[in-house]
Design a protein around this motif. Sequence first.
Motif: not given
Length: 194
Positions: A118-119, A128-131, A168, A170, A172
Amino acid sequence: RKVIFVDCLKFFKPDTIVETGTHIGETTAYMAKESNLPIHTSEIDERYYSYAKLRCQNFDNINIYNNSSDVMLEGLRSELKDKRVFYYLDAHFFDDLPLKREIEIIHKISKSYFIMIDDFQVIDDAGYGYDNYGKNGVLSINYIKDLVEKYDLQIFFPVMKSEDETGYKRGSIIITSLEEVSKVADIATLRKVK
């Protein structure tokens, strides 16, 4: 991600699910309900662990551990050895980023697995969001490239564009062992990275 998860269950047919980073148990409860499979999940933070225990108390198929993901994985090694396991890796929140250690342990446990992280950065879709943990690492292909090459891992991203995603948004990624590539090819919600 929910549709991808259901598709992975259908085509991979796992015996069990392992989640790292239980947090408050929302994803855990969803996977337990959708799969009816045994789930092992770890949460290192005492408060989140307690909340997740309360939230998931009515599920007989969930085992929640209050320790780090690598400690849980090592402890489950003999139990998971000959099983088909779907891993959902989401234990990236603090300064310690255990993702590489998790993948190393998973590969030692079994040669037949699906990993969803995830993330994670979707390389060709900035929506797409990511960490991003700065000096500790960015959840991207570059971060795990050495392990992808070392174990000849196969990588897949969502087919759905971020603009069509809900929630959200996010990112993957799905990583699988070479033995499982033919099953992933049948999953319409995933596309192989070239």
